[in-house]
Design an enzyme around this catalytic site. Sequence first.
Site, PDB file in Angstrom:
ATOM      1  N   LYS A  35      -8.974 -21.149  -5.975  1.00 16.73           N
ATOM      2  CA  LYS A  35      -8.992 -19.756  -6.446  1.00 16.73           C
ATOM      3  C   LYS A  35     -10.334 -19.471  -7.114  1.00 16.73           C
ATOM      4  O   LYS A  35     -10.721 -20.137  -8.064  1.00 16.73           O
ATOM      5  CB  LYS A  35      -7.864 -19.516  -7.450  1.00 16.73           C
ATOM      6  CG  LYS A  35      -7.871 -18.090  -8.021  1.00 16.73           C
ATOM      7  CD  LYS A  35      -6.616 -17.803  -8.810  1.00 16.73           C
ATOM      8  CE  LYS A  35      -6.721 -18.096 -10.276  1.00 16.73           C
ATOM      9  NZ  LYS A  35      -7.500 -17.134 -11.067  1.00 16.73           N
ATOM     10  N   ASP A  62      -9.540 -13.922  -6.406  1.00 13.70           N
ATOM     11  CA  ASP A  62      -8.706 -13.274  -7.432  1.00 13.70           C
ATOM     12  C   ASP A  62      -9.500 -12.167  -8.116  1.00 13.70           C
ATOM     13  O   ASP A  62     -10.011 -12.350  -9.219  1.00 13.70           O
ATOM     14  CB  ASP A  62      -8.253 -14.347  -8.433  1.00 13.70           C
ATOM     15  CG  ASP A  62      -7.200 -13.825  -9.405  1.00 13.70           C
ATOM     16  OD1 ASP A  62      -6.637 -12.739  -9.152  1.00 13.70           O
ATOM     17  OD2 ASP A  62      -6.947 -14.514 -10.408  1.00 13.70           O
ATOM     18  N   LYS A  64      -8.254  -8.909  -8.508  1.00 18.11           N
ATOM     19  CA  LYS A  64      -7.327  -7.942  -9.147  1.00 18.11           C
ATOM     20  C   LYS A  64      -7.836  -6.499  -9.014  1.00 18.11           C
ATOM     21  O   LYS A  64      -8.073  -5.811 -10.009  1.00 18.11           O
ATOM     22  CB  LYS A  64      -7.091  -8.312 -10.613  1.00 18.11           C
ATOM     23  CG  LYS A  64      -6.406  -9.666 -10.787  1.00 18.11           C
ATOM     24  CD  LYS A  64      -5.994  -9.887 -12.220  1.00 18.11           C
ATOM     25  CE  LYS A  64      -5.263 -11.202 -12.423  1.00 18.11           C
ATOM     26  NZ  LYS A  64      -6.110 -12.404 -12.275  1.00 18.11           N
ATOM     27  N   ASP A  67      -8.004   0.740  -8.175  1.00 19.10           N
ATOM     28  CA  ASP A  67      -8.817   1.958  -8.144  1.00 19.10           C
ATOM     29  C   ASP A  67      -8.058   2.966  -7.278  1.00 19.10           C
ATOM     30  O   ASP A  67      -6.915   2.710  -6.888  1.00 19.10           O
ATOM     31  CB  ASP A  67     -10.216   1.633  -7.567  1.00 19.10           C
ATOM     32  CG  ASP A  67     -11.303   2.549  -8.126  1.00 19.10           C
ATOM     33  OD1 ASP A  67     -11.078   3.782  -8.130  1.00 19.10           O
ATOM     34  OD2 ASP A  67     -12.354   2.043  -8.546  1.00 19.10           O
ATOM     35  N   THR A 121       0.488 -11.289 -17.988  1.00 19.04           N
ATOM     36  CA  THR A 121       1.326 -12.024 -18.946  1.00 19.04           C
ATOM     37  C   THR A 121       0.831 -11.859 -20.383  1.00 19.04           C
ATOM     38  O   THR A 121       1.518 -12.252 -21.319  1.00 19.04           O
ATOM     39  CB  THR A 121       1.406 -13.525 -18.591  1.00 19.04           C
ATOM     40  OG1 THR A 121       0.107 -13.963 -18.257  1.00 19.04           O
ATOM     41  CG2 THR A 121       2.336 -13.758 -17.419  1.00 19.04           C
ATOM     42  N   ARG A 212      -7.254 -25.904 -15.835  1.00 15.96           N
ATOM     43  CA  ARG A 212      -7.735 -26.904 -16.798  1.00 15.96           C
ATOM     44  C   ARG A 212      -7.081 -28.279 -16.711  1.00 15.96           C
ATOM     45  O   ARG A 212      -7.776 -29.283 -16.903  1.00 15.96           O
ATOM     46  CB  ARG A 212      -7.651 -26.319 -18.215  1.00 15.96           C
ATOM     47  CG  ARG A 212      -8.767 -25.302 -18.454  1.00 15.96           C
ATOM     48  CD  ARG A 212      -8.473 -24.384 -19.593  1.00 15.96           C
ATOM     49  NE  ARG A 212      -7.336 -23.496 -19.300  1.00 15.96           N
ATOM     50  CZ  ARG A 212      -6.866 -22.609 -20.160  1.00 15.96           C
ATOM     51  NH1 ARG A 212      -7.412 -22.496 -21.355  1.00 15.96           N
ATOM     52  NH2 ARG A 212      -5.854 -21.831 -19.829  1.00 15.96           N
TER      53      ARG A 212
END
Length: 232
Positions: A35, A62, A64, A67, A121, A212
Amino acid sequence: MSKRDCKLILALDMPERNSALSMLEKLRNDLEWVKIGLQMHLAYGANFVREVASMGFKIFLDLKLYDIPNTVASAVRSLEDLPIGMLTIHAEGGREMMSAAAGAARQTNPDLLLLGVTVLTSFDEAGLAETGVCLTPAEEVEKLAKLAVDSGLRGLVCSPLELEALRKILPAQTKLVTPGIRPAGGDANEQKRIMTPALAAEKGSDFIVVGRPILAAENPAEAAREIISQIS
Ligand code: C5P
């Protein structure tokens, strides 16, 4: 629920191109999907995406997007020559925007899995209310997920804690992609609503996104292999 085929996606959230490429070199034999998010895309652009793809990885871009419908559809069309397999857009952009994006993807890159992001989230109920949304985050997620599928999207990004509820209301073929994954006993970092790889796979995730726990591991390839063994 019977276990679906669940795959690992590495969230390549790194500040610098060369260290990102050497990280990918270590993971080449074990990893299929990467990603690339705003951080690396804004710094290094389409050429970096091509470079990662040329190493043999499948790319989840990614970005997002959010518009007016024409602008998002044009953005999707402008990615026609980029070797990407997944792309995110915000479901809050509404039916017209998602349909326009889905239509553009069908024309230019029929294999592209366009994923709707429902409620970030980072939102809680009070934060949503401030934006004029008077539903709980869980209710808003379900509403936007149905709207996204209805508008022609074939997949969604969601929290692993939403998997069960969404699997009950969405067509079985809808792809669900879940970040917020932490191996049992690992460092949660700032992620709060987390799930282990095995449980996310069990609850119906098609793809888990992990950053991570792999990037910061002493042996990233071993960490990736361990996660893959837990979801296979
Ligand atoms: O390092 P970590 O495993 O927490 O990375 C998770 C990835 O998933 C990051 O790229 C993060 O931006 C993304 N993400 C998330 N939670 C969401 C949506 C996306 O952690 N709700």
